[in-house]
Design a protein around this motif. Sequence first.
Motif, PDB file in Angstrom:
ATOM      1  N   GLY A  26      -8.784  -0.989  -3.129  1.00  0.00           N
ATOM      2  CA  GLY A  26     -10.406  -1.816  -2.502  1.00  0.00           C
ATOM      3  C   GLY A  26     -10.742  -1.378  -4.283  1.00  0.00           C
ATOM      4  N   ILE A  38       0.433  -1.267   0.123  1.00  0.00           N
ATOM      5  CA  ILE A  38       0.235  -0.304   0.400  1.00  0.00           C
ATOM      6  C   ILE A  38       1.022   1.811   0.022  1.00  0.00           C
ATOM      7  CG2 ILE A  38       0.319  -0.032   2.172  1.00  0.00           C
ATOM      8  CD1 ILE A  38      -2.715   1.448   0.010  1.00  0.00           C
ATOM      9  N   CYS A  65     -12.256  -2.301   1.772  1.00  0.00           N
ATOM     10  CA  CYS A  65     -11.492  -3.465   1.743  1.00  0.00           C
ATOM     11  C   CYS A  65     -11.018  -4.310   2.660  1.00  0.00           C
ATOM     12  CB  CYS A  65     -10.390  -2.365   0.824  1.00  0.00           C
ATOM     13  SG  CYS A  65      -8.928  -3.048   1.078  1.00  0.00           S
ATOM     14  N   SER A  93      -4.602  -4.748   1.900  1.00  0.00           N
ATOM     15  CA  SER A  93      -5.002  -4.346   2.735  1.00  0.00           C
ATOM     16  C   SER A  93      -4.457  -3.827   4.417  1.00  0.00           C
ATOM     17  CB  SER A  93      -6.870  -5.035   2.808  1.00  0.00           C
ATOM     18  OG  SER A  93      -7.573  -3.723   3.366  1.00  0.00           O
ATOM     19  N   CYS A  94      -4.628  -1.950   4.110  1.00  0.00           N
ATOM     20  CA  CYS A  94      -4.043  -1.687   5.115  1.00  0.00           C
ATOM     21  C   CYS A  94      -5.449  -1.346   5.892  1.00  0.00           C
ATOM     22  CB  CYS A  94      -3.550  -0.519   5.162  1.00  0.00           C
ATOM     23  SG  CYS A  94      -5.087   1.412   5.270  1.00  0.00           S
ATOM     24  N   GLY A  95      -6.364  -1.774   5.880  1.00  0.00           N
ATOM     25  CA  GLY A  95      -7.473  -1.873   6.768  1.00  0.00           C
ATOM     26  C   GLY A  95      -8.212  -0.421   7.553  1.00  0.00           C
ATOM     27  N   LYS A  96      -8.024   1.006   6.672  1.00  0.00           N
ATOM     28  CA  LYS A  96      -7.856   1.849   7.037  1.00  0.00           C
ATOM     29  C   LYS A  96      -9.694   1.877   6.636  1.00  0.00           C
ATOM     30  CE  LYS A  96      -7.752   6.999   6.549  1.00  0.00           C
ATOM     31  NZ  LYS A  96      -6.848   7.860   6.818  1.00  0.00           N
ATOM     32  N   CYS A  97     -10.190   1.342   5.507  1.00  0.00           N
ATOM     33  CA  CYS A  97     -12.114   1.245   5.299  1.00  0.00           C
ATOM     34  C   CYS A  97     -12.326   0.293   5.181  1.00  0.00           C
ATOM     35  CB  CYS A  97     -11.952   2.364   4.219  1.00  0.00           C
ATOM     36  SG  CYS A  97     -11.029   1.494   2.995  1.00  0.00           S
ATOM     37  N   CYS A 118      -9.316   3.917  -0.979  1.00  0.00           N
ATOM     38  CA  CYS A 118      -7.839   4.277  -2.303  1.00  0.00           C
ATOM     39  C   CYS A 118      -7.865   3.032  -3.396  1.00  0.00           C
ATOM     40  CB  CYS A 118      -6.638   4.276  -1.903  1.00  0.00           C
ATOM     41  SG  CYS A 118      -6.247   2.490  -1.287  1.00  0.00           S
TER      42      CYS A 118
END
Length: 557
Positions: free
Chosen positions: A539, A322, A501, A494-498, A536
Amino acid sequence: MTMQERRPRDRGPKGRVLDDAALAEVRELLGGRERRRDLLIEFLHLIQDRYGCLSAAHLRALAEEMRLAQAEVYEVATFYDHFDVVKEGEGRPAPLTIRVCDSISCMLAGAEHLLGDLAAEVDPRTIRVMRAPCIGRCATAPAARIGDREVDHATGRGLLHMAREGDTEVVVPDYAGLDAYRAAGGYRLLQKVRDGALATDAIIEIMEHAGLRGLGGAGFPAGKKWGFVRSYPGPRLMSINGDEGEPGTFKDRIYLESDPHRTFEGALIAAHAVEAERIYFYMRDEYPAVLAILRAEIAALEAAGIVQPGFIELRRGAGAYICGEESAMLESIEGKRGMPRHRPPYIAEVGLFGRPTLNHNVETLWWIRDIVEKGPEWFAAQGKPGHQGIRSWSVSGRVKEPGVKLAPAGVTVRELIEDYCGGMADGHEFKAYLPGGASGGILPASMGDMELDFGGELAKQGAFVGSHAVVVLSQADNIRDVTLNLMKFFKHESCGKCTPCREGTEKLVTLLREEGAPNETAMRDLETVMRDSSICGLGQAAPNPVNHLLTHFRDDL
Ligand SMILES: Cc1cc2nc3c(=O)[nH]c(=O)nc-3n(C[C@H](O)[C@H](O)[C@H](O)COP(=O)(O)O)c2cc1C
Ligand code: SF4
């Protein structure tokens, strides 16, 4: 009571002894370096490189030394794959790590067998075997890394032999260093630009005329971007994106391992054009040889007086795809977790440390010298009719001669296979292809005559060319298996922010893994919500292969 008096009692005697030792070690490692917040990841690397992991005691000591909350240091350290955070009472990792790439091209070339062979043979107390997302050696798959040594066409036996021999240090390939580059006319153009013999507006016009587009994936016109960045009040900064994490992509590595100064010269011209005060070169940790080259050549540029000391600052990633997304990369350069920012504002206006920032991919910058010297018409005319420019296609998979192929914008995959790659590999028939790495979707051979470029027919098919990573598939490849491989990659990265995604990639992996016919309704629902509401591009693009699996490859469901 002062803080100093309170501290020892809060920590307890045991912890205090440990902390003091760890603090002394951290202080010694950091030496005279400024304790800047943005250097946190660099400092974590120093500790990991020296001690083989990040112990709780060292993390606590680093937090104290940098005057940061422990939680802040911990959340950054645990975000990145290449940091091994070891809690109190946990065992340290084995002294040697072998990372086996299990992304798509390596999967096709037998990465699972390789992992199986290694698992059967190694002693886990001395060697740790790990799966790794794409390490950018797709043309010589299966690829692996043992210690800091990158290995092509890896075999279990070969890797174990290297482990026994201690063959684990980085190997830097031959490349054109500063003297060779200058002897061939390098940096004359930069001098002309700095002397004012070539005005900034003229260079921007040349870039626009040439049709140079961002080659990191988004294809944004380079000249236009310089104009945007310049339109915001300074001071301004620049970043170079060397993250190259899109599975199937390896062009940036090839350029930096052969002719790094071409990218440096392009970057210095671009920095001059937008009056950037400093350049941050973000290089992925998966490329130890490139990192060694960049360290040496930045030092050479400083010694030759071409740049002031510190003008180009090298930043080392730590294993997170990411961080190729530009706003996530800037967060990482600031020493934080690599999580994309909400837009607007765009980084051209509010970027690194809140300043207007020009960011470019390694290859975009690589072309600048040639375009100015040979002329924008030279560059533009190399595209197919209706397309501008020449591109570097990273081709891998079931072809005879994979590699980076210089071919026109608008080339078709059939032409890439037949005219540039010596045809399909023996025994393989062309069945399907990935036009743009893991993100760009999967198209059937019946669409093999489609012109490949940004937008156009590809976009109508819900596909894109992105970083120009073409992976060729054959009758030997089941497209559901391919899709599962790609989705596992996205789930991992996946960075896990949202939520769409983070949860969507996980659920798609589960659905693809289920026995029998997949739940298509659930898959289509997830596709829609991920595309429409992820923050972003990761996702938003992750469901592309699922869409194509369900649309074009029903026999493989
Ligand atoms: C998930 C994701 C990963 C990306 N990875 C990279 C990368 O590894 N390298 C890169 O140059 N651009 C990458 N990009 C594109 C960057 O965000 C950005 O558009 C690019 O660096 C701009 O430079 P350019 O205009 O020269 O292409 C990625 C984008 C997304 C959404
Ligand atoms: S889309 Fe995925 S990678 Fe991007 S911000 Fe959301 S969770 Fe992170």
